[in-house]
Design an enzyme around this catalytic site. Structure first.
Site: not given
Ligand code: GDP
Ligand code: MN
Length: 394
Positions: A113, A201
């Site tokens: 991530y 993101e």
């Protein structure tokens, strides 16, 4: 403003962020052509077909599918295009899929991530990285917060090379992958900053079996207040993803947000609009919307406001709360009377005017012959809303 994954990947690629190659398609035939083109450009037989909706969690909802060969691309694209895709981020009815991204499937060794956003408490942008990629990062933050690495970027000096290295090192990357990750983080941060994003993101950021680092998913949220200086980005807006009433309101320069309650409200000024929503709750109702008509509250904006409020079938009463500062209450009252004559309002309408020429404004409303309840004080308005909701309109 949110943009689709394929748009985010295009923007990020311009800054040198490594992304999985892909082509957007709006029909099955376009999807097949896209797959053929990817193959011709050095791709393999294996593709991934991805629904392009703004909501996340598409994979779990059935909006991300692997396809081997052209026939499977045809089949999977056909199944995804036009579907009502339900994820934890869409409403219960889901969101209609109008486009798919056809991409070269990546041979994933590990998912990570990586995200950039603003840390309001520290007044600094923060870059977050985690080895727990591919899953909901909110869950990781709640259950195992120590697994999220953070680097705060001092706005005066910008992202420092050692910070990008520390994050890449923290993810356990080595050699070629380490170098690629450092470059990736640096480019992502630059893209975030220069496009005036509020969130960038990458979930998952992946390490391929060949040892390369690249983005398989990308989410980019842009700051609405900065869009005026990014004409190219503003053009990426997809109104299908927005509430139709909010789209109509933005055409009239009205600041409208649809809510689930039964009392429509029209107010000038955001602070007063918030207070009015509290007032409605206090009166036993639930606000149907937030609506700030701006400082001037002209007859045209008032009329547009009424039309939008009345399109919401849940609305049972309307409260107008205007403070006459720059604009005089008598002018607002005239505007309301004009608008109320044009738009049929078949429900209790309570108007509170306060400020310059409030008494005069009240008189204009009362003498208009229209069924309008007037108020000058906040609590009077609240009482009248309560009465309207209980059906005893005095
Ligand atoms: P999201 O569910 O909306 O977040 O969509 P993602 O783009 O993140 O895809 C969901 C999941 O599908 C990813 O976490 C991967 O596990 C998987 N996936 C997506 N693209 C690929 C791919 O190219 N190859 C492989 N093997 N898996 C993929
Ligand atoms: Mn994802």
């Amino acid at each position: 403003m949110k943009v689709h994954e394929y748009q985010a990947k295009d923007i990020l690629a311009r800054y040198g962020v490594a992304v999985q190659p892909g082509i957007v398609a709006r029909t099955v035939e376009e999807a097949v052509a896209a797959a053929k083109q990817l193959q011709a450009e050095g791709g393999t037989e294996l593709f991934v077909i991805k629904a392009q909706i703004h909501a996340g969690g598409r994979g779990k909802g059935g909006g991300v599918k692997l396809a081997r060969g052209i026939e499977e691309v045809r089949e999977k694209a056909g199944a995804i295009l036009g579907m009502m895709l339900k994820t934890h981020q869409t409403g219960p009815e889901g969101q209609k899929v109008r486009a798919v991204l056809v991409a070269d499937a990546v041979d994933i060794a590990k998912e990570y991530y990586l995200g950039v956003t603003l840390d309001r408490q520290r007044s600094m942008n923060v870059i977050m990285a985690s080895t727990e990629g591919g899953v909901e990062i909110e869950k990781v933050a709640e259950e195992t917060p120590e697994k999220i690495l953070k680097e705060w970027v001092d706005p005066a000096i910008g992202l420092q090379p050692f910070q990008a290295r520390r994050l890449a090192f923290g993810l356990g990357l080595e050699g070629k992958a380490f170098k690629q990750a450092v470059r990736f983080i640096t480019a992502l941060y630059r893209a975030y900053e220069e496009s005036d994003a509020s969130l960038a993101e990458i979930n998952p950021l992946v390490l391929t079996r060949a040892g390369d680092v690249l983005a398989v998913d990308a989410k980019l949220n842009l700051d609405d207040n900065a869009l005026f200086r990014h004409e190219d980005l503003a053009a990426l807006r997809d109104i299908h993803e927005e509430d139709p009433l909010e789209v109509e309101a933005s055409e009239h320069n009205l600041n409208y947000i649809k809510l689930d309650g039964n009392v429509g409200c029209m107010v000038n000024g955001a602070g007063l609009a918030m207070a009015t929503m509290d007032l409605i709750k206090l009166a036993g109702g639930e606000p149907a919307n937030f609506l700030d008509v701006g400082g001037t509250a002209s007859p045209d904006t008032v009329e547009a406001g009424f039309r939008i409020i009345l399109k919401d079938p849940n609305v049972k009463a309307i409260l107008v709360n205007i403070f006459g500062g720059i604009v005089r209450c008598d002018r607002v009252a005239t505007g309301i009377v004009e608008a109320a004559k044009k738009v049929e309002i078949d429900m209790p309408l309570i108007v509170r005017l306060q400020g310059t020429n409030a008494e005069e404004g009240k008189r204009i409303l009362e003498e208009s012959g229209l069924k309008i309840e007037t108020a000058i004080l906040f609590h009077e308005a609240a009482e009248k809303v309560t009465r309207a909701l209980s059906g005893v309109t005095a």
